[in-house]
Write an enzyme that holds these catalytic residues in place. Structure first.
Site, PDB file in Angstrom:
ATOM      1  N   CYS A  43       0.826  -1.213   0.000  1.00  0.00           N
ATOM      2  CA  CYS A  43       0.000   0.000   0.000  1.00  0.00           C
ATOM      3  C   CYS A  43       0.857   1.258   0.000  1.00  0.00           C
ATOM      4  O   CYS A  43       0.382   2.334  -0.335  1.00  0.00           O
ATOM      5  CB  CYS A  43      -0.989   0.012   1.152  1.00  0.00           C
ATOM      6  SG  CYS A  43      -0.585  -1.060   2.500  1.00  0.00           S
ATOM      7  N   ASN A  44       2.119   1.125   0.386  1.00  0.00           N
ATOM      8  CA  ASN A  44       2.927   2.327   0.452  1.00  0.00           C
ATOM      9  C   ASN A  44       4.032   2.426  -0.588  1.00  0.00           C
ATOM     10  O   ASN A  44       4.775   3.388  -0.608  1.00  0.00           O
ATOM     11  CB  ASN A  44       3.551   2.459   1.837  1.00  0.00           C
ATOM     12  CG  ASN A  44       2.527   2.860   2.862  1.00  0.00           C
ATOM     13  OD1 ASN A  44       1.607   3.611   2.551  1.00  0.00           O
ATOM     14  ND2 ASN A  44       2.646   2.345   4.055  1.00  0.00           N
ATOM     15  N   ARG A  45       4.146   1.407  -1.410  1.00  0.00           N
ATOM     16  CA  ARG A  45       5.197   1.490  -2.420  1.00  0.00           C
ATOM     17  C   ARG A  45       4.910   0.578  -3.606  1.00  0.00           C
ATOM     18  O   ARG A  45       4.225  -0.438  -3.477  1.00  0.00           O
ATOM     19  CB  ARG A  45       6.553   1.134  -1.819  1.00  0.00           C
ATOM     20  CG  ARG A  45       6.676  -0.322  -1.393  1.00  0.00           C
ATOM     21  CD  ARG A  45       8.025  -0.603  -0.783  1.00  0.00           C
ATOM     22  NE  ARG A  45       8.164   0.090   0.494  1.00  0.00           N
ATOM     23  CZ  ARG A  45       9.039   1.042   0.732  1.00  0.00           C
ATOM     24  NH1 ARG A  45       9.883   1.407  -0.207  1.00  0.00           N
ATOM     25  NH2 ARG A  45       9.097   1.612   1.899  1.00  0.00           N
ATOM     26  N   HIS A  92      19.086   0.345  -1.135  1.00  0.00           N
ATOM     27  CA  HIS A  92      17.654   0.614  -1.036  1.00  0.00           C
ATOM     28  C   HIS A  92      16.879  -0.673  -0.749  1.00  0.00           C
ATOM     29  O   HIS A  92      16.041  -0.710   0.147  1.00  0.00           O
ATOM     30  CB  HIS A  92      17.146   1.262  -2.324  1.00  0.00           C
ATOM     31  CG  HIS A  92      15.672   1.540  -2.307  1.00  0.00           C
ATOM     32  ND1 HIS A  92      15.133   2.563  -1.568  1.00  0.00           N
ATOM     33  CD2 HIS A  92      14.637   0.888  -2.882  1.00  0.00           C
ATOM     34  CE1 HIS A  92      13.819   2.542  -1.706  1.00  0.00           C
ATOM     35  NE2 HIS A  92      13.489   1.528  -2.492  1.00  0.00           N
ATOM     36  N   PRO A 108       6.838  -5.308  10.894  1.00  0.00           N
ATOM     37  CA  PRO A 108       7.332  -6.578  10.389  1.00  0.00           C
ATOM     38  C   PRO A 108       6.750  -7.039   9.057  1.00  0.00           C
ATOM     39  O   PRO A 108       7.295  -7.925   8.430  1.00  0.00           O
ATOM     40  CB  PRO A 108       6.936  -7.562  11.496  1.00  0.00           C
ATOM     41  CG  PRO A 108       5.748  -6.940  12.141  1.00  0.00           C
ATOM     42  CD  PRO A 108       5.831  -5.468  11.940  1.00  0.00           C
ATOM     43  N   GLN A 113       6.132  -9.203   2.581  1.00  0.00           N
ATOM     44  CA  GLN A 113       5.728  -8.734   1.254  1.00  0.00           C
ATOM     45  C   GLN A 113       6.866  -8.870   0.252  1.00  0.00           C
ATOM     46  O   GLN A 113       6.653  -9.236  -0.904  1.00  0.00           O
ATOM     47  CB  GLN A 113       5.253  -7.279   1.341  1.00  0.00           C
ATOM     48  CG  GLN A 113       3.908  -7.163   2.047  1.00  0.00           C
ATOM     49  CD  GLN A 113       3.644  -5.775   2.600  1.00  0.00           C
ATOM     50  OE1 GLN A 113       4.571  -4.987   2.813  1.00  0.00           O
ATOM     51  NE2 GLN A 113       2.384  -5.468   2.858  1.00  0.00           N
ATOM     52  N   SER A 187      -9.556   4.716  22.013  1.00  0.00           N
ATOM     53  CA  SER A 187      -9.818   3.652  22.974  1.00  0.00           C
ATOM     54  C   SER A 187     -10.269   2.388  22.255  1.00  0.00           C
ATOM     55  O   SER A 187      -9.919   1.277  22.647  1.00  0.00           O
ATOM     56  CB  SER A 187     -10.865   4.091  23.987  1.00  0.00           C
ATOM     57  OG  SER A 187     -12.060   4.416  23.333  1.00  0.00           O
TER      58      SER A 187
END
Lengths: 436, 273
Positions: A43-45, A92, A108, A113, A187
């Site tokens: 999702c981030n790369r 990298h 982790p 992935q 909470s």
């Protein structure tokens, strides 16, 4: 590209169209100029790791693939992409696998992935010597970082901090009862984390009973109103409170009574509300541990600081391993020369044996063997020097000079040498392009 | 005798290695090192057991008569108790306290082990070994209770101060520490009590009366009373955690004085060598 270079709008568009990695890797496999390729999408790369035959053209192809895949205009995406070559690319990849490049450093999942992406690449036949070696090295680096630094140990969010504290108090959370008073994003998140870590049961208390029921259903717990709060304090081991109440919802007396009725079993109170819900005096009672939002935040800040220190340690490990990998890759450059040298020697032996075939034939079986052993022994002794020098040179920038000298001296590129230069050398065009 | 000396040296060495291992594991923050140290401690314990059995068979008078034998036995019992807890709860950090403790006791033992101790006639018979065996086993467990209590207070302090100190990550959870404290207190108390009774029976036989207000007896009784209170508070009143941990440390301090301190400040009938 990753979360640092691309805004979420672009990441999500690319991730959406890239969520079928097998299709992506099939497309990539068909691209020209790529020897080996690996495709990583989270999702981030979104990253493409490739060993290229032709550097510039290969990169252009990969970029074109990303643009068409994300259905985005080139100019808009161009600024989000990064391209690394050689050691920078190795570094990298190692940082990504060790979770140093993650949004939440030390998380982790990323290693899993990367492993999945590698599996995909192996299954589709797009991995070769370079990617195999590089990825296995990356897994080793990730393991070193995990075992040699405390980067993954510390809780860096309030709800993780709550879980970590609960573990310090109770050991395991198995069979523990959580009492959630009031509702609120933080909470609920903390409660969810506690449940995920093994907490057995949840009781939801709310001023409006309907809300309690709604939330209890979500957690598969029990709903209750505020009037039964004292009763439930007796059962609960962990209490998370976040109501909008102006006064204390849990007083010190309530805590004291509950403790007496629960035979002094440890009680962990978490007060997330502002203004506070739980009387600070409750925290003075033996066997009661009270943390408010500031305490939790302090722990998080402290851990973030530690994580930064640990990440410096991790970066040093990565740096070491990048050098190691570069050493291996350097030897790769001399390997073809060494191989053709040995092939050449074998060819000579073979030729000479052929010439002397007439008298060798006359010898007894065992003498024939002795002659062969002798010839091979002499040749190996002679080659030992040049081969060692080549390997040493590969580690101290002497490669081109030595390779040229050896090839010239032994006539490796002349007519009749079957392994020419075309398959040698240039493996350093390994390329990494990342885009998300 | 040669065989035994070797066994003793091997056990001593293994205790040293284990101690070093535990300390290193704290410094380099690797659980694997501590895990190995536990195995080494287990080996030390096994060798030590062989040594005690061998010596017992050789002397034919019970394994725990002389002062040095007693020290060695105490080291053995503390290590054994810890290893049992280690398998029950994952509280490896306790080993970092136990291993050095056993090692130092063994060092003290080594000072006097080679010299032949002449056992006075009044110490012959079965009551004396029984007395020493039970009191020392009890005391070993009470040592563990004290150590667990100390660690409990450290962890409690860290949690109340709201900021973790450097080593608090290695401390077991409060619940585990309280359980160790609780169990070793109960078992230690039982053994200790049986040992005292055995001693009294023996004293009744050789001195004519089981109790004679000797300083050693008085301080031991004081410690015993403290333990009675603690056991009562834990079982009947439901004490847990901080108070129980504190009292187990206090009671052990008194016990330690009766074990070691009394001889320095008073003359006692309990001096035999």
């Amino acid at each position: 590209m990753n979360h640092k270079t691309a805004p979420v709008e672009i990441r999500e568009r690319l991730a959406l169209s890239c969520d079928d990695p097998s299709r992506a890797i099939t497309t990539l496999r068909s691209l020209p100029h790529l020897r080996e390729v690996l495709y990583l999408s989270t999702c981030n790369r979104v990253e493409v790791l490739a060993d290229l035959q032709d550097e510039t053209r290969g990169i252009d192809r990969i970029k074109a693939f990303i643009f068409s895949h994300g259905n985005l205009p080139g100019e808009e995406l161009e600024s989000c992409l990064y391209v690394y070559r050689g050691d920078t690319a190795t570094r990298h990849l190692f940082r990504v696998a060790s979770s140093l490049d993650s949004m939440v450093m030390g998380e982790p999942q990323i290693l899993g992935q990367v492993k999945e992406a590698y599996r995909m690449s192996v299954e589709n036949g797009t991995s070769g010597l370079m990617i195999n070696k590089l990825l296995h090295h990356a897994f080793r680096v990730a393991k070193r970082v995990r075992t040699e630094t405390a980067i993954a140990f510390n809780a860096v969010s309030v709800s993780y901090a709550a879980v970590a504290l609960a573990k310090k108090i109770f050991g395991g959370l198995g069979g523990k009862t959580v009492l959630l008073i009031g509702a609120g994003e933080m909470s609920e998140l903390a409660a969810r984390h506690l449940l995920k870590n093994g907490a057995g049961r949840i009781i939801v208390a709310n001023r409006t009973f309907e809300n309690a029921v709604r939330l209890a259903e979500e957690f598969q717990g029990v709903a209750t109103g505020f009037d039964a709060l004292e009763e439930h304090l007796k059962e609960a081991d962990i209490v998370i409170s976040s109501t909008g109440s102006a006064g204390f919802v849990v007083t010190a007396d309530m805590a004291r009574n509950a403790l007496r009725r629960r035979k002094n079993r440890l009680l962990f109170l978490i007060d997330i509300a502002v203004p506070r819900d739980i009387d600070p005096a409750a925290g003075e009672i033996d066997n009661v541990y009270l943390y408010n939002i500031d305490h939790l935040q302090e722990i998080v800040d402290e851990n973030l600081k530690n994580r930064l220190e640990e990440s410096e340690k991790a970066e040093r490990i990565v740096e070491e391993e990048v050098i190691r990998f570069a050493e291996w890759r350097n030897t790769l450059e001399v390997v073809p020369t060494i191989r053709s040298l040995k092939d050449r020697a074998d060819a000579i032996i073979h030729g000479e044996m052929e010439k002397s075939f007439s008298w060798i034939r006359e010898l007894r079986e065992e003498d024939r063997e002795r002659v062969e052993i002798l010839v091979h022994g002499v040749v190996n002794k002679i080659l030992h020097g040049p081969v060692t020098s080549l390997k040493e040179a590969s580690q101290n920038d002497g490669t081109p000079v030595y390779v040229a000298a050896v090839r010239d001296l032994f006539h490796l590129d002349g007519p009749g040498s079957e392994s020419g230069r075309q398959d040698g050398g240039k493996t350093e065009t390994e390329e990494k392009e990342t885009s998300s | 005798m040669i065989m035994e000396t070797w066994l003793f040296k091997a056990a001593l060495f293994a205790y040293l290695v284990s101690t070093a291992g535990y300390l290193v594991s704290l410094l380099v923050r690797r659980v694997s090192v501590a895990r190995i140290s536990t195995w080494v401690l287990f080996a030390a314990f096994a060798i030590h057991t062989l040594f005690i059995i061998g010596r017992w068979r050789l002397s034919g008078q019970g394994p725990v008569i002389t002062l040095y034998e007693s020290l060695s036995f105490l080291a053995w019992a503390v290590s054994g108790g810890y290893l049992v807890f280690q398998t029950m709860t994952k509280t490896r950090v306790l080993g970092a306290f136990v291993a050095p403790f056993s090692f130092l006791l063994m060092m003290a033992t080594s000072l006097g082990l080679t010299g032949e101790n002449v056992v006075p006639d009044i110490l012959r018979g079965y009551w004396v070994p029984a007395h020493v065996f039970f009191t020392l086993t009890g005391e070993a467990l009470l040592v563990l209770a004290c150590l667990a209590g100390t660690m409990y207070l450290l962890q409690d302090h860290a949690l109340r101060r709201k900021t973790a100190f450097r080593f608090s990550r290695y401390l077991p959870s409060l619940r585990d520490l309280d359980r160790i404290n609780h169990l070793s207190l109960l078992w230690g108390f039982v053994f200790f009590t049986v040992g005292i009774i055995a001693g009294a029976v023996w004293a009744g036989a050789v001195w004519g009366r089981p109790w004679q207000w000797d300083p050693k007896q008085v301080f031991t009784l004081l410690a015993w009373v403290l333990y009675v209170i603690l056991v009562h508070q834990r079982l009947a009143i439901g004490w847990k955690g901080r108070k129980a941990a504190f009292l187990s440390i206090l009671a052990f301090a008194v016990l330690l004085f009766s074990l070691a301190g009394v001889h320095a400040f008073f003359t006692t009938v309990h001096d035999f060598f």
